[in-house]
Scaffold this motif. Structure first.
Motif: not given
Length: 466
Positions: A170-199
């Motif tokens: 799941e991707i979080d942190g996306l604002t719609k719409p974003a304005l030119e010049g803004d600084d945003i941070t996109l975060t991707c998360m996944t759970q339940g992996s064994k061994p640890a997954a790679d994003l």
């Protein structure tokens, strides 16, 4: 119930007789492997998914009897089926047994000892015991033991690795719409992996690097990856994709995609259809404006005011059209467009040139009808099109040639004059030498007498001039 207790009792009795069990709960007998450097070697347990053999029989005794179990590590995805196989090369009708990591007997020969509907018998004989564990969970992960009840009991261990399937990211942190010049941070998360997954992050089809964070949660892992963005207008409509890489997702990769929408002020540019507009021609000016939201409509002005002649100047959307140009259309035309983020404009200076003048065709027929040479005609056309002043250049060449001829004529005349004067001087000197004797006379009478004497001999001298 009684049958199950009988099997467990029989198993324990056989083990006690072979020296594996003492009074109290069941425990595993230590290995009696050969001594090395004065110390007893501890049995090695394979953890990688390779073919392994673990037994409590010393190497020398193993080669004599040939009775020891052979097992293999197994890796299975959560929810799948694991087949555990134990084989014996030479068996003298001795029973085989499978037990789980908790040392609970699963099967003793073809007899089921543990009540678990997921565990089934696949094949049982004196040389092989194969069982299956259906719908495997992470709790089934661990070391499984195959026992051969000889004297002493020989065992082999196989590790069952259960892969935890990561959840869809799941991707979080996306604002719609974003304005030119803004600084945003996109975060991707996944759970339940064994061994640890790679994003992994992708901007359209190009991979970009993010910051990864791994947290353990029991036997599984939670993985996060963040991506820092400084938004500009080039990010509008760009797809950012977070993809999960894991050994359990070899055939069905998991990924999530978000399309970035960026709002920015417009930029305006005027595009014209003619490079050199002339009177009577058709001209179109297009106001090309790029912004989000789209700046619509646009405004056209001339010299800071409204358009003067709307009959010949037609405005349709972003286009300004002149049906027939004339000198009164000269001026500065301005196109302006804007949205809630700002306004932009562009200007175009129009100067209408006179139409080209052409001579009327000649009515006098040519003296001789000579077919035109296409090659020469094409060469002449190329020359005329490349150099509009070709005629002037030919006139300059003729003047240069005339000047050279005049200089040559002038030099020739000068040489003739110099040569004539030289010849005249040479003749006078010669005649004076004829009366050379008179130069030495002391007086005039003597000079006359000497001159007459010379003339007397003049008849003897004859000269001919050619």
């Amino acid at each position: 119930m009684r049958r199950g207790r009988f099997l467990v009792y029989r198993n324990r009795r056989c083990a006690q007789q072979s020296g594996v069990f003492k009074a109290g709960p069941q425990r595993e007998m230590k290995s009696s492997l050969p001594m090395e450097n004065g110390e007893e070697r501890s049995p090695q347990v394979a953890s990688a998914p390779t073919f392994v053999t673990q037994t409590d029989v010393p190497v020398g005794e193993r080669s004599i009897s040939g009775q020891y179990p052979l097992v293999q590590n197994v890796t299975v995805t959560e929810g799948g089926t694991a087949n555990m196989t134990c084989r014996v090369e030479y068996n003298d009708n001795t029973s085989l047994q499978w037990s789980n990591p908790a040392q609970q007997t699963l099967f003793f020969g073809d007899k089921k000892a543990l009540r678990d509907n997921r565990i089934e018998l696949v094949h049982a004989s004196w040389s092989e015991l194969t069982i299956s564990i259906n719908d495997v969970t992470l709790t089934d992960d661990g070391m499984y033991t195959c026992s051969l009840f000889t004297m002493p009991v020989r065992t082999a261990k196989a590790y069952l690795t259960v892969l935890g399937v990561p959840e869809k990211p799941e991707i979080d942190g996306l604002t719609k719409p974003a304005l030119e010049g803004d600084d945003i941070t996109l975060t991707c998360m996944t759970q339940g992996s064994k061994p640890a997954a790679d994003l992994r992050w992708f901007r359209n089809e190009k991979e970009v690097k993010g910051a990864k964070e791994v947290n353990a949660s029991g036997k599984t892992f939670t993985v996060r990856s963040s991506l820092q963005l400084h938004v500009d207008r080039n990010d509008d409509g760009v797809a950012y994709t977070c993809k999960v890489d894991h050994v359990a997702l070899a055939q069905t990769p998991q990924q999530a995609t978000e399309v970035l929408e960026v709002h920015y002020a417009p930029r305006v540019q005027i595009v014209h259809s003619l490079a050199v507009p002339q009177e009577g021609q058709y001209l179109k000016l297009e106001c090309v404006s790029k912004g989000n939201p789209s700046p619509d409509p646009v405004m056209w002005t001339k010299d800071g005011g409204e358009l003067p002649d709307l009959d010949r100047m037609i405005v349709e959307g972003r286009e300004l059209t002149f049906t027939s140009l004339n000198k009164t259309d000269n001026g500065t035309y301005r196109c302006e467009a804007g949205n809630h983020l700002g306004t932009s404009s562009a200007e175009y200076v129009l100067y209408v040139y006179d139409p080209p003048t052409t001579l009327p065709p000649s009515t006098t027929p040519p003296l001789h009808s000579i077919p035109p040479d296409p090659t020469r005609a094409s060469d002449r056309t190329v020359t005329d099109s490349r150099d509009p002043n070709a005629l002037g250049q030919h006139g300059t060449d003729h003047a240069l040639i005339g000047g050279v001829v005049a200089v040559v004529v002038f030099v020739t005349l000068c040489l003739i004059i110099v040569l004539g004067r030289y010849l005249a001087r040479h003749k006078g000197t010669y005649l004076t030498n004829e009366a050379k004797g008179a130069d030495d006379a002391p007086d005039a009478d003597t000079a006359i007498i000497n001159a007459e004497g010379n003339h007397a001999h003049a008849e003897e001298k004859k000269e001919y001039f050619i």
